[in-house]
Enzyme design. Structure first.
Site, PDB file in Angstrom:
ATOM      1  N   THR A   1      23.803   1.422 101.351  1.00 45.01           N
ATOM      2  CA  THR A   1      23.412   2.764 100.920  1.00 45.01           C
ATOM      3  C   THR A   1      24.555   3.757 101.061  1.00 45.01           C
ATOM      4  O   THR A   1      24.587   4.774 100.370  1.00 45.01           O
ATOM      5  CB  THR A   1      22.167   3.223 101.707  1.00 45.01           C
TER       6      THR A   1
ATOM      7  N   PHE B   1       3.884  10.660 102.421  1.00 48.82           N
ATOM      8  CA  PHE B   1       2.580  10.593 101.738  1.00 48.82           C
ATOM      9  C   PHE B   1       1.737   9.433 102.259  1.00 48.82           C
ATOM     10  O   PHE B   1       0.612   9.221 101.813  1.00 48.82           O
ATOM     11  CB  PHE B   1       2.777  10.410 100.221  1.00 48.82           C
TER      12      PHE B   1
ATOM     13  N   GLY C   1       7.971  -0.350  94.946  1.00 48.69           N
ATOM     14  CA  GLY C   1       6.680  -1.022  94.843  1.00 48.69           C
ATOM     15  C   GLY C   1       6.648  -1.936  93.621  1.00 48.69           C
ATOM     16  O   GLY C   1       6.157  -3.068  93.664  1.00 48.69           O
TER      17      GLY C   1
ATOM     18  N   THR D   1      18.331  -3.306  99.697  1.00 48.74           N
ATOM     19  CA  THR D   1      17.526  -3.749  98.552  1.00 48.74           C
ATOM     20  C   THR D   1      17.443  -2.661  97.485  1.00 48.74           C
ATOM     21  O   THR D   1      16.468  -1.898  97.454  1.00 48.74           O
ATOM     22  CB  THR D   1      16.078  -4.052  99.017  1.00 48.74           C
TER      23      THR D   1
ATOM     24  N   LYS E   1      19.209   4.980 108.253  1.00 51.98           N
ATOM     25  CA  LYS E   1      20.323   4.804 107.298  1.00 51.98           C
ATOM     26  C   LYS E   1      20.217   5.778 106.127  1.00 51.98           C
ATOM     27  O   LYS E   1      21.227   6.140 105.518  1.00 51.98           O
ATOM     28  CB  LYS E   1      20.444   3.356 106.835  1.00 51.98           C
TER      29      LYS E   1
END
Ligand SMILES: NC(=O)c1ccc[n+]([C@@H]2O[C@H](COP(=O)([O-])OP(=O)(O)OC[C@H]3O[C@@H](n4cnc5c(N)ncnc54)[C@H](O)[C@@H]3O)[C@@H](O)[C@H]2O)c1
Ligand SMILES: O=P(O)(O)OC[C@H](O)CO
Length: 325
Positions: free
Chosen positions: A241, A81, A12, A131, A184
């Site tokens: 990843t 969440f 974020g 990312t 992933k």
């Protein structure tokens, strides 16, 4: 278009930095007071993204009402969440750009599906791809999939968020874009296990390829398109990843591969490894649509405490078959 960001974790915060390019004002909602103070006073998120200077145009808040003047919201709350946070957000028709990667436990819903359920009047988009947050926040070159069924909105979001170093590739395949990111994370745990258990680079490459096959089977069964799964949000993110200890999911897998218990590895952490929560949900979701996902099943067994050797032996004992099936 004034951007608000919901979720003050590493991703974020990095996306707030992207949106604040050229000192455009951005409001960042974080649930932790220490994050709000750190961003507003030191222009750094010392809890989740330490060491990266942030634009002073980012104002942090812990009050959702402060997002009321934003024209679009980037939603970066971890998947488990998301429902609780989106339920507190006032109803409206502002676009919601889903940036978390996971599947909700209990409902087996993807994050955009949760958003549509709770905010039926808000158009949804998905931003996903390879990312690592700290690289994006530092302005290193990155490319993502930006998926939205509404082409005009997709173009507007790409104009607002995209840049030479944050390249957006448009798609209308929302489901495909988010399935790649969710799956992933589970496969990255498996690749970490290969590393931790010292099984070698051949095994890791095999796992990436077979993992991609099961990602594609599941993604297509849930309405995604194969070309999306082969793009940035699927294969691109899988490669990233599955090849770096910068990934929290890969690192979790390394620990499991070294024989540590999942409960020990997941205790007391402030950061998320979404794959640990996604794996059992993904297993159920795959069984529900009749899709075989042996790597995902193996990750679930490891998270449940089955010894590494037992899990690896079971995978290697699977019957050999045609590659395309
Ligand atoms: N970090 C990355 O490089 C990266 C990149 C792309 C996507 N993502 C995805 O973005 C999402 C957010 O990850 P992150 O890396 O920003 O998180 P993070 O690990 O940096 O931080 C944890 C986040 O979880 C939030 N959280 C913890 N408990 C909560 C609760 N009870 N209710 C609401 N929120 C709670 C915290 O406020 C914090 O924002 C995940 O789905 C992740 O897969 C992360
Ligand atoms: O650290 P991870 O494993 O959550 O991965 C971060 C991003 O999803 C990489 O694209």
């Amino acid at each position: 278009m004034k951007i608000g960001v919901l979720g003050g974790g590493a991703w974020g915060t990095a996306l707030a930095q992207v949106a604040a390019r050229g000192d455009q004002p951005v409001t960042l909602w974080a649930r932790e007071d220490d994050v709000v103070t750190s961003v507003n006073t030191r222009h750094e998120n010392s809890s989740f993204l330490p060491g990266v200077p942030l634009s002073p145009a980012i104002r942090a808040t812990s009050d959702l009402a402060d997002l009321s003047d934003c024209d679009a919201l980037l939603v970066v709350v971890p998947a488990q969440f998301l429902r609780a946070v989106l339920s507190q957000l006032p109803a409206g028709n502002r676009p919601l750009v889903l940036c978390a990667k996971g599947i909700e436990a209990g409902t087996q819903k993807l994050v955009a599906e949760v958003a549509r359920e709770l905010h039926p009047d808000a158009p949804v988009a998905v931003l996903s791809g390879p990312t690592f947050a700290h690289e994006v926040a530092k302005g290193l070159p990155t490319a993502v999939t930006l998926a939205c069924e509404d082409e005009a909105l997709r173009d507007a979001l790409a104009d607002r968020l995209g840049s030479a170093t944050f390249r957006t590739y448009g798609s209308s395949d929302v489901a495909g874009a988010e399935i790649g990111g969710a799956v992933k994370n589970v496969l990255a745990i498996a690749c970490g296990v290969v590393e931790g258990a010292g099984l070698g680079l051949n095994a890791r490459a095999a796992l990436i390829a077979r993992g991609f096959a099961e990602m594609t089977r599941f993604g297509v069964a849930r309405g995604g398109r194969p070309e999306t799964l082969a793009g940035l949000s699927g294969l691109g993110d899988l490669v990233l990843t599955c090849s770096s200890t910068n990934s929290r999911n890969f690192s979790l897998g390394v620990g499991l591969g070294q024989g540590k218990a999942a409960s020990e590895l997941l205790a007391d952490r402030r950061t998320v490894a979404e794959g640990a929560a996604t794996a059992p949900v993904l297993r159920e979701a795959a069984r529900a649509v009749g899709v075989e996902m042996p790597v995902t099943e193996a990750v679930c067994a490891l998270l449940d405490g089955t010894p590494v050797r037992t899990v690896v032996d079971a995978l290697l004992a699977r019957p050999m078959r045609e590659e395309a099936r």
